[in-house]
Enzyme design. Sequence first.
Site, short mmCIF file in Angstrom:
data_model
loop_
_atom_site.label_atom_id
_atom_site.label_comp_id
_atom_site.label_asym_id
_atom_site.label_seq_id
_atom_site.Cartn_x
_atom_site.Cartn_y
_atom_site.Cartn_z
N SER A 1 -55.39 48.96 73.44
CA SER A 1 -55.86 47.62 73.77
C SER A 1 -55.32 47.20 75.13
O SER A 1 -54.11 47.09 75.34
CB SER A 1 -55.38 46.62 72.71
OG SER A 1 -55.58 45.32 73.22
N ASP B 1 -56.94 47.03 63.69
CA ASP B 1 -56.43 46.40 64.92
C ASP B 1 -55.33 45.41 64.57
O ASP B 1 -55.55 44.44 63.84
CB ASP B 1 -57.61 45.68 65.60
CG ASP B 1 -57.24 45.01 66.92
OD1 ASP B 1 -56.11 45.20 67.41
OD2 ASP B 1 -58.11 44.29 67.45
N HIS C 1 -63.96 43.46 71.78
CA HIS C 1 -63.67 42.69 70.57
C HIS C 1 -63.73 41.21 70.96
O HIS C 1 -62.83 40.71 71.64
CB HIS C 1 -62.26 43.10 70.08
CG HIS C 1 -61.75 42.32 68.91
ND1 HIS C 1 -60.43 42.38 68.51
CD2 HIS C 1 -62.36 41.49 68.03
CE1 HIS C 1 -60.25 41.61 67.45
NE2 HIS C 1 -61.41 41.05 67.14
N MET D 1 -58.90 43.53 60.67
CA MET D 1 -57.80 42.92 61.42
C MET D 1 -56.54 42.99 60.55
O MET D 1 -56.52 42.46 59.44
CB MET D 1 -58.10 41.46 61.77
CG MET D 1 -59.13 41.28 62.88
SD MET D 1 -58.80 42.20 64.40
CE MET D 1 -57.19 41.55 64.89
N HIS E 1 -59.99 49.41 74.30
CA HIS E 1 -60.28 48.20 73.50
C HIS E 1 -60.05 46.97 74.38
O HIS E 1 -59.01 46.84 75.03
CB HIS E 1 -59.36 48.19 72.29
CG HIS E 1 -59.59 47.09 71.32
ND1 HIS E 1 -60.60 47.11 70.37
CD2 HIS E 1 -58.94 45.92 71.12
CE1 HIS E 1 -60.56 46.01 69.64
NE2 HIS E 1 -59.55 45.26 70.08
N MET F 1 -63.24 37.58 70.30
CA MET F 1 -62.59 36.56 69.47
C MET F 1 -63.01 35.21 70.03
O MET F 1 -62.19 34.46 70.59
CB MET F 1 -61.07 36.77 69.49
CG MET F 1 -60.65 37.98 68.68
SD MET F 1 -59.00 38.57 69.08
CE MET F 1 -59.39 39.62 70.46
N MET G 1 -60.69 36.42 74.27
CA MET G 1 -60.28 35.26 73.47
C MET G 1 -60.67 33.97 74.18
O MET G 1 -60.53 33.87 75.40
CB MET G 1 -58.76 35.26 73.29
CG MET G 1 -58.22 36.53 72.68
SD MET G 1 -56.43 36.44 72.52
CE MET G 1 -56.10 38.10 71.90
N ASP H 1 -59.98 42.92 74.51
CA ASP H 1 -59.84 41.72 73.66
C ASP H 1 -60.19 40.45 74.42
O ASP H 1 -59.46 40.04 75.32
CB ASP H 1 -58.38 41.61 73.18
CG ASP H 1 -58.06 42.63 72.11
OD1 ASP H 1 -58.77 42.67 71.11
OD2 ASP H 1 -57.07 43.37 72.28
C1 DX5 Z 1 -55.07 40.80 68.56
C2 DX5 Z 1 -55.94 41.77 69.31
C3 DX5 Z 1 -55.39 43.13 69.33
C4 DX5 Z 1 -54.07 43.27 70.04
C5 DX5 Z 1 -53.33 44.36 69.35
O1 DX5 Z 1 -55.69 39.59 68.49
O2 DX5 Z 1 -57.23 41.84 68.71
O3 DX5 Z 1 -56.34 44.09 69.82
O4 DX5 Z 1 -54.19 43.59 71.40
O5 DX5 Z 1 -52.05 44.41 69.87
P1 DX5 Z 1 -50.85 45.11 69.09
O6 DX5 Z 1 -51.24 46.55 68.91
O7 DX5 Z 1 -49.70 44.91 69.98
O8 DX5 Z 1 -50.71 44.42 67.76
ZN ZN Z 2 -58.62 43.53 69.29
#
Ligand code: DX5
Ligand code: ZN
Length: 221
Positions: free
Chosen positions: A13, A178, A69, A140, A36, A71, A40, A38
């Site tokens: 990620s 994840d 991903h 998740m 990956h 969010m 947000m 992320d």
């Molecule tokens: C959390 C993200 C993850 C995050 C995982 O909201 O969706 O992808 O980056 O990070 P680690 O592996 O540090 O938990």
């Molecule tokens: Zn993620």
Amino acid sequence: MTVPARPVKLAPSLLSCDFTRLGEELQAIADADWAHVDVMDGRFVPNLSFGLPILAAARRASPLFMDVHLMIEEPERYLRDFAQAGADGITVHVEATRHVHRVVGAIRELGKRAGVTLNPGTPLEAVRPVLADVDLVLVMSVNPGFGGQKFIPASVERVRTLRGWLDELGSAAELQVDGGVTPANARSLAGAGATNLVAGSSVFGPDGAAAGLSRLRAALA
Ligand code: DX5
Ligand code: ZN
């Protein structure tokens, strides 16, 4: 513990990488299967990360499969933008849209792989009706919003249940996990039927992403 028949894909990620060196970080994970990404929005999750320009930059810097991903609330509003910015796959939260079936269809119509995911507190039944229509299901294993959180152990059983449902359907969809994935839990997740592991802080550690990635691979060997 059963050794998984299928090879497990690793998806570092980028949330945990050093953004001043995005190109080099992508080089360091060149041996990974996917990257990956992320995204947000500060509403669906209580944090903001980054969006389209960073995805576009990562796309220019690396040939890795870009696993986005989202969010974000109402992800349907941005699917085309993320597809154009370089996403190969787009995963949406079942809690973030009223029309998850329509959204996964729209992702496929854009020629991208469609994923669906759900928070740790959401019953698995929420994704069951669309399992036949997706290319990826993401469990998740932390509450989304931040890297570096502790893995929620009950996630292993959720992976096992989804594995059973996907197998019943004869689905070849990726079963991704994840949140809090480390060399200590990777093997049990693979044993429960996961085919794809996301890892942020356990890959982008102080000794570099290449070393973090090898540790994770070694744990699965
Ligand atoms: C959390 C993200 C993850 C995050 C995982 O909201 O969706 O992808 O980056 O990070 P680690 O592996 O540090 O938990
Ligand atoms: Zn993620």
